[in-house]
Structure formats: structure tokens, C-alpha cells
Design a protein around this motif. Structure first.
Motif, mmCIF file in Angstrom:
data_model
loop_
_atom_site.group_PDB
_atom_site.id
_atom_site.type_symbol
_atom_site.label_atom_id
_atom_site.label_comp_id
_atom_site.label_asym_id
_atom_site.label_seq_id
_atom_site.Cartn_x
_atom_site.Cartn_y
_atom_site.Cartn_z
ATOM 1 N N LYS A 6 34.279 31.510 48.381
ATOM 2 C CA LYS A 6 33.533 32.572 47.710
ATOM 3 C C LYS A 6 34.356 33.184 46.587
ATOM 4 O O LYS A 6 33.841 33.467 45.504
ATOM 5 N N LEU A 7 35.671 33.367 46.831
ATOM 6 C CA LEU A 7 36.550 33.910 45.797
ATOM 7 C C LEU A 7 36.640 32.964 44.609
ATOM 8 O O LEU A 7 36.580 33.400 43.451
ATOM 9 N N VAL A 8 36.765 31.667 44.890
ATOM 10 C CA VAL A 8 36.850 30.679 43.801
ATOM 11 C C VAL A 8 35.571 30.685 42.975
ATOM 12 O O VAL A 8 35.600 30.640 41.740
ATOM 13 N N ARG A 9 34.399 30.754 43.647
ATOM 14 C CA ARG A 9 33.125 30.803 42.925
ATOM 15 C C ARG A 9 33.038 32.052 42.056
ATOM 16 O O ARG A 9 32.557 32.003 40.918
ATOM 17 N N GLU A 10 33.510 33.173 42.594
ATOM 18 C CA GLU A 10 33.438 34.422 41.843
ATOM 19 C C GLU A 10 34.387 34.380 40.641
ATOM 20 O O GLU A 10 34.045 34.852 39.551
ATOM 21 N N LEU A 11 35.582 33.808 40.826
ATOM 22 C CA LEU A 11 36.516 33.656 39.701
ATOM 23 C C LEU A 11 35.923 32.770 38.618
ATOM 24 O O LEU A 11 36.081 33.039 37.423
ATOM 25 N N SER A 12 35.223 31.730 39.044
ATOM 26 C CA SER A 12 34.590 30.832 38.074
ATOM 27 C C SER A 12 33.439 31.529 37.359
ATOM 28 O O SER A 12 33.285 31.407 36.141
ATOM 29 N N ARG A 13 32.616 32.271 38.122
ATOM 30 C CA ARG A 13 31.476 32.968 37.523
ATOM 31 C C ARG A 13 31.929 33.970 36.482
ATOM 32 O O ARG A 13 31.296 34.125 35.427
ATOM 33 N N ARG A 14 33.032 34.650 36.755
ATOM 34 C CA ARG A 14 33.532 35.663 35.822
ATOM 35 C C ARG A 14 34.401 35.061 34.723
ATOM 36 O O ARG A 14 34.986 35.785 33.927
ATOM 37 N N ARG A 15 34.500 33.728 34.691
ATOM 38 C CA ARG A 15 35.215 32.994 33.646
ATOM 39 C C ARG A 15 36.714 33.331 33.619
ATOM 40 O O ARG A 15 37.346 33.291 32.558
ATOM 41 N N VAL A 16 37.265 33.669 34.765
ATOM 42 C CA VAL A 16 38.696 33.990 34.827
ATOM 43 C C VAL A 16 39.520 32.745 34.535
ATOM 44 O O VAL A 16 40.484 32.787 33.762
ATOM 45 N N PHE A 17 39.150 31.616 35.131
ATOM 46 C CA PHE A 17 39.898 30.374 34.919
ATOM 47 C C PHE A 17 39.884 29.977 33.444
ATOM 48 O O PHE A 17 40.911 29.612 32.871
ATOM 49 N N ARG A 18 38.707 30.054 32.834
ATOM 50 C CA ARG A 18 38.577 29.662 31.427
ATOM 51 C C ARG A 18 39.424 30.564 30.531
ATOM 52 O O ARG A 18 40.087 30.090 29.605
ATOM 53 N N SER A 19 39.410 31.861 30.826
ATOM 54 C CA SER A 19 40.188 32.803 30.023
ATOM 55 C C SER A 19 41.684 32.538 30.161
ATOM 56 O O SER A 19 42.436 32.600 29.178
ATOM 57 N N LEU A 20 42.128 32.230 31.382
ATOM 58 C CA LEU A 20 43.554 31.966 31.604
ATOM 59 C C LEU A 20 44.000 30.692 30.892
ATOM 60 O O LEU A 20 45.084 30.659 30.291
#
Length: 223
Positions: A6-20
Motif C-alpha cells: 500500500k505504501l509503494v502504491r501511494e508513493l507511486s500515485r504521488r509521483r515520489v519515485f518519479r520526482s526522486l
């Protein structure tokens, strides 16, 4: 394990990975330029290392900003689901639909909705909505549709990021916007919703901020 997914999905939804990833690429490119330019300006060797370390130290800040804010068509806005009092997308269930909608609802800049639907006896109902509302067969819903093709708690409509949105609540027969099946989407200024491909219909109109102010002023004068 479920919480981790769930945390990974939420990080992906909020584009945290892309921003990093974008931030790391920029820091790497700038560090390459610093390695060439700093000596040319007489700066000591440790200045390049300090530059890189400063860039690395900024990673948590970028992650936090990506978690809290989102880049939308309306500019940089706060992601309301990062607020502890706001329920996340995955938290929506038929049993908590009104509470979920109220926690997500942000009327700022969204205006209001006019909704028209037909009762079983043929009477047409017309209502204005400034607040979120639930659609379904249950008598407790703000918009009750007496039709077996409609789930007891079928869909919810609320405002977010200056627009009105509809969200299907895992209904049995689906929600259709102008003929297209949708799960979650923004509402255009004028549209028709069906609950089941050939089920009962709602006519919706989104009104501007100016119309909202005029309507609220008129209601105040009548009171």
C-alpha cells in the motif's frame, strides 16, 4: 506485507519515485559540470564533494515535497490525502462513503453542481449541491435512485483540486459518464451520468465561482 504494498502504491500515485529520479539525474548532471567548472574558478577540490553531498542531502526534502504537493493543470497544489484527517483512495468503502467524501471535499474554486433526476412516479427532481453527496438505492443517500440496477451505495461526487469528481464505489453494474464507463474522473461542465449502462440517468451542470457567490447571496437574503 500488505502495508508495504500500500505504501509503494501511494508513493507511486504521488509521483515520489518519479520526482526522486528526476532530481538525482539533475544533481548528477550538475555535479559533472561542477567538476569541470569549479577548478577553473580556483575553487578547492573539496568544494565539488561538498556540492554533491549537498545534493544528496536534498533527497529527503524532495521526497517530502513530492509527498505533500502535486503538480496539476491548476498549478502546484497540496495533495489533500497527505493530510492525516483525509482518507486515502483505498479507504473508500460503501459503509464509509459519506465520511470519505467529506474528508476529501475541498470546495475552493470548484463552484457548485445542479443535479436533475427522475423519481419512479415520473416527478423530476432538481437540486443544487455545494457539498459532497452519495448516489445509490439506499434511502440515506442524498440522491436516491429506486432501481434494482443501482447499487445501494453506488457512487460519490465531491470537489477536489478546483474541480468536481465522481468516484464509483465498486458498484455491481458500473457508472457511465456520457456513455463511457468510469471509475474515477473529473466532471465536465455539463454531462449525463448513468448507473448501469441503461440504468437511471442524472443530468449534471457545474456552475462557476461567480454563480456560486450569487446563489449563496440570494439564499442569505431569503433567510
Amino acid at each position: 506485507m500488505g502495508k508495504f504494498r500500500k505504501l509503494v502504491r501511494e508513493l507511486s500515485r504521488r509521483r515520489v519515485f518519479r520526482s526522486l529520479v528526476a532530481y538525482i539525474i539533475v544533481v548528477w548532471a550538475l555535479s559533472q559540470g561542477a567538476a569541470d567548472l569549479f577548478p577553473a574558478f580556483g575553487l578547492p577540490d573539496w568544494s565539488v564533494r561538498a556540492f554533491v553531498l549537498a545534493g544528496v542531502a536534498g533527497i529527503p526534502i524532495v521526497a517530502l515535497l513530492s509527498w505533500r504537493f502535486d503538480l496539476t493543470a491548476h498549478g502546484i497544489v497540496r495533495d489533500r490525502s497527505s493530510d492525516p484527517g483525509v482518507l486515502a483512495d483505498d479507504d473508500l468503502k460503501p459503509a464509509n462513503a459519506p465520511q470519505w467524501a467529506k474528508s476529501r471535499h475541498d470546495p475552493k474554486g470548484a463552484g457548485y453542481l445542479t443535479v436533475i433526476w427522475q423519481q419512479p412516479d415520473g416527478e423530476r427532481v432538481r437540486r443544487k449541491f455545494f457539498e459532497p453527496f452519495v448516489i445509490g438505492r439506499d434511502p440515506d443517500n442524498e440522491v436516491q435512485l429506486w432501481d434494482r440496477r443501482v447499487s445501494r451505495v453506488h457512487a460519490v461526487i465531491y470537489a477536489e483540486d478546483r474541480v468536481w469528481k465522481i468516484r464509483d464505489i465498486n458498484s455491481s453494474n458500473g457508472t457511465f459518464l456520457d456513455g463511457d464507463k468510469v471509475t474515477k474522473t473529473e466532471l465536465p461542465h455539463a454531462c449525463k451520468l448513468r448507473f448501469h449502462e441503461k440504468g437511471p440517468e442524472l443530468e449534471l451542470s457545474v456552475h462557476t465561482m461567480e454563480e456560486t457567490a450569487m446563489t449563496r447571496d440570494a439564499a442569505t437574503r431569503m433567510d
